[in-house]
Motif scaffolding. Structure first.
Motif, short mmCIF file in Angstrom:
data_model
loop_
_atom_site.label_atom_id
_atom_site.label_comp_id
_atom_site.label_asym_id
_atom_site.label_seq_id
_atom_site.Cartn_x
_atom_site.Cartn_y
_atom_site.Cartn_z
N UNK A 112 0.83 -1.21 0.00
CA UNK A 112 0.00 0.00 0.00
C UNK A 112 0.86 1.25 0.00
N UNK A 113 1.86 1.28 0.87
CA UNK A 113 2.74 2.45 0.97
C UNK A 113 3.54 2.63 -0.32
N UNK A 114 4.12 1.52 -0.82
CA UNK A 114 4.91 1.60 -2.04
C UNK A 114 4.09 2.00 -3.24
N UNK A 115 2.86 1.48 -3.33
CA UNK A 115 1.97 1.78 -4.45
C UNK A 115 1.59 3.25 -4.49
N UNK A 116 1.15 3.78 -3.36
CA UNK A 116 0.66 5.16 -3.32
C UNK A 116 1.80 6.16 -3.49
N UNK A 117 2.87 5.99 -2.71
CA UNK A 117 3.98 6.94 -2.79
C UNK A 117 4.69 6.84 -4.14
N UNK A 118 4.93 5.61 -4.59
CA UNK A 118 5.62 5.43 -5.86
C UNK A 118 4.80 5.94 -7.03
N UNK A 119 3.49 5.63 -7.01
CA UNK A 119 2.63 6.08 -8.09
C UNK A 119 2.56 7.58 -8.20
N UNK A 120 2.47 8.24 -7.03
CA UNK A 120 2.37 9.70 -7.05
C UNK A 120 3.67 10.36 -7.46
N UNK A 121 4.77 9.96 -6.85
CA UNK A 121 6.05 10.60 -7.16
C UNK A 121 6.55 10.21 -8.55
N UNK A 122 6.12 9.04 -9.03
CA UNK A 122 6.46 8.67 -10.40
C UNK A 122 5.78 9.59 -11.39
N UNK A 123 4.52 9.94 -11.12
CA UNK A 123 3.81 10.87 -11.99
C UNK A 123 4.48 12.25 -11.97
N UNK A 124 4.84 12.69 -10.78
CA UNK A 124 5.51 13.98 -10.63
C UNK A 124 6.81 14.01 -11.43
N UNK A 125 7.59 12.96 -11.32
CA UNK A 125 8.92 12.92 -11.96
C UNK A 125 8.83 12.69 -13.46
N UNK A 126 8.01 11.72 -13.89
CA UNK A 126 8.02 11.30 -15.28
C UNK A 126 7.11 12.15 -16.18
N UNK A 127 6.01 12.66 -15.63
CA UNK A 127 4.99 13.23 -16.50
C UNK A 127 4.71 14.72 -16.31
N UNK A 128 5.02 15.29 -15.16
CA UNK A 128 4.62 16.70 -14.98
C UNK A 128 5.56 17.43 -14.03
N UNK A 129 6.85 17.19 -14.15
CA UNK A 129 7.82 17.77 -13.22
C UNK A 129 7.78 19.30 -13.22
N UNK A 130 7.64 19.91 -14.40
CA UNK A 130 7.64 21.37 -14.49
C UNK A 130 6.53 22.00 -13.68
N UNK A 131 5.33 21.43 -13.75
CA UNK A 131 4.20 21.98 -13.00
C UNK A 131 4.43 21.88 -11.50
N UNK A 132 4.93 20.74 -11.05
CA UNK A 132 5.09 20.56 -9.61
C UNK A 132 6.27 21.34 -9.05
N UNK A 133 7.22 21.69 -9.90
CA UNK A 133 8.31 22.56 -9.44
C UNK A 133 7.76 23.95 -9.12
#
Length: 275
Positions: A74-95
């Motif tokens: 559960x922890x790996x799925x939620x944290x990994x899924x969210x931070x993976x999206x931030x890093x791979x798909x929308x880093x500029x927006x979250x910066x």
């Protein structure tokens, strides 16, 4: 706000989808979304099947191990899924808006990020419980297509992650889109990553797939990687990224390491027996 379809799209006979309620159960402004239901369904069904598997005499994993595994996943799925999206798909927006990282209700999860988070969670559990890493990985891989199947159905209900514009007879016009008929790529993924891959994994398990360490993990990585790469050919790229150099999508790029890892495990560990 939904866009009105162009006149030419109305002549194609495309299936116009209604706007489904994103909440399965709602209490005022709050509720349980279909996406959450898909996660819960996948985890619960997977947990039941894994616990049944611990009854086998040869199983190195106990029922208590599976209970602990759920917390790690559960922890790996939620944290990994969210931070993976931030890093791979929308880093500029979250910066520019770092606090948006924590607004998970606005959407934004990455399968490949979740996979990395799950791998780290499995490694941590393997170390703490003195279990072989691939022994745990094989069992999680065996039931992973169940969660993928429900997750892609939730994407379809939400009208998100749809495909590219097409004139195939089964093209669909999604609510809140540009009104053009598109591939229902969520259903393609549910069928390939979920149903078909799940049947292949079940077949392999029935033929003693758990007897060779890493086989089920390798089969999942290879099968998912190929399925996702193919579906990405008709899936609409993320607008903030588009297509990368050579016309490949980010999703296709991220499947390459999975395919390589799958081939390595299937070909390189054919004689590595479980302990």
């Amino acid at each position: 706000m939904a866009f009105s379809p162009q006149p030419e799209t109305m002549l194609t006979g495309a299936i116009r989808l209604p706007e489904f309620d994103v909440f399965a159960v709602q209490f005022g402004n709050f509720g349980i979304r279909w996406y959450a239901i898909s996660y819960i369904a996948g985890l619960v069904i997977g947990l039941v099947l894994l616990k049944r598997g611990t009854r086998a005499a040869y199983s190195p994993v106990t029922s208590a191990n599976i209970d602990s595994l759920l917390n790690y996943l559960l922890i790996g799925l939620i944290l990994g899924g969210r931070f993976g999206y931030v890093l791979f798909y929308n880093a500029g927006y979250f910066i520019t808006d770092p606090l948006a990282i924590f607004r998970v209700w606005e959407g934004g999860m990455s399968f490949h990020g979740a996979l990395i988070g799950i791998c780290l969670a499995l490694w941590l559990m393997a170390c703490r419980h003195n279990l072989p890493l691939l022994t745990l990985g094989d069992r999680v891989a065996m039931v992973a297509p169940i969660g993928l199947f429900f997750g892609r159905l939730a994407n379809f209900i939400n009208g998100e992650l749809y495909g590219r514009v097409t004139d195939v007879p089964w093209a669909m016009i999604f609510p809140h889109s540009d009104g053009h008929p598109r591939h229902p790529s969520q259903l393609y993924e549910a069928g390939l990553e979920g149903l078909l891959l799940g049947l292949v994994m079940f077949w392999c398990w029935r033929r003693g797939g758990l007897a060779i360490q890493g086989r089920m993990t390798g089969l999942f990585c290879l099968g998912y990687g190929i399925a996702r790469f193919l579906v990405e050919l008709v899936r609409e790229p993320d607008p903030q990224i588009g297509l990368l150099l050579g016309g490949v999508s980010m999703g296709q790029l991220l499947t390459v390491p999975m395919i390589a890892a799958g081939l390595f495990l299937l070909l390189g560990r054919r004689h590595a027996r479980h302990r």
